[in-house]
Design an enzyme around this catalytic site. Sequence first.
Site: not given
Ligand code: AMP
Length: 222
Positions: A127, A160, A171, A88, A13
């Site tokens: 990654r 990460r 996740r 989300r 994404k």
């Molecule tokens: P991502 O970079 O989108 O994979 O997000 C990494 C982490 O950030 C997720 O596993 C959540 O802990 C937090 N996070 C990111 N976006 C959201 C969201 N829209 N709502 C809640 N937590 C989020």
Amino acid sequence: MRIVMLGPPGAGKGTQAKMLAEKLNVPHISTGDIFREAIRKKTDLGLLAKSFMDRGELVPDDVTMGIVKERISEPDCQKGFIFDGFPRTTAQAENLDGMLRNLGISLDLIVDIQVRDEEIVSRLENRRSCPACGMVYHLINNPPVESGLCDSCGELLVGRVDDTRQVILNRLKVYEEKTEPLKAYYSGKVETAQFDGAQEIGKVLEQIMEYLGRYQGKSEVL
Ligand code: AMP
């Protein structure tokens, strides 16, 4: 053009959203990136977000909605935006609907990128990303030219903290329980296009752009 990128963690994404944002000249809004930046700056938001992110749990909706509300009221969002990793949860999606309604706008398209769980675990474990410019690499499928260093700015690449097997599995579970229901939520409400995220990065982008070209034919929004 207002787009939501939907799909499991590791579907690509972020990579697609970044390239699309450039092509469409709209901001790429990644709530994950906003949280990571807050963690880097050691702000109160960062401290709070970190406690959830390290475990692969979602940051509470009220906190996330606060940062999104602030971000979409910035002037660059007037021409549109691409959400990546947001919404989300159904509560976030409902809240977003209300926010957009108040602004007199609505979402144009959901880009749903699909990838199998086994592929995701392998992708995320391999990654690496650049802490300076955000470029993302895969140690096997898309490695940097010089091992461990960013092609574009030469920074040392990092993994990460939430890309460890145990956190990845959590996740994925959280995605299935909380985010996947968004497909049903948006069904019949916002046009949704599905793409096979297992394909090469350039191929997925090409298909999304092709879809957008057809969308443009149908609408004046783009
Ligand atoms: P991502 O970079 O989108 O994979 O997000 C990494 C982490 O950030 C997720 O596993 C959540 O802990 C937090 N996070 C990111 N976006 C959201 C969201 N829209 N709502 C809640 N937590 C989020």
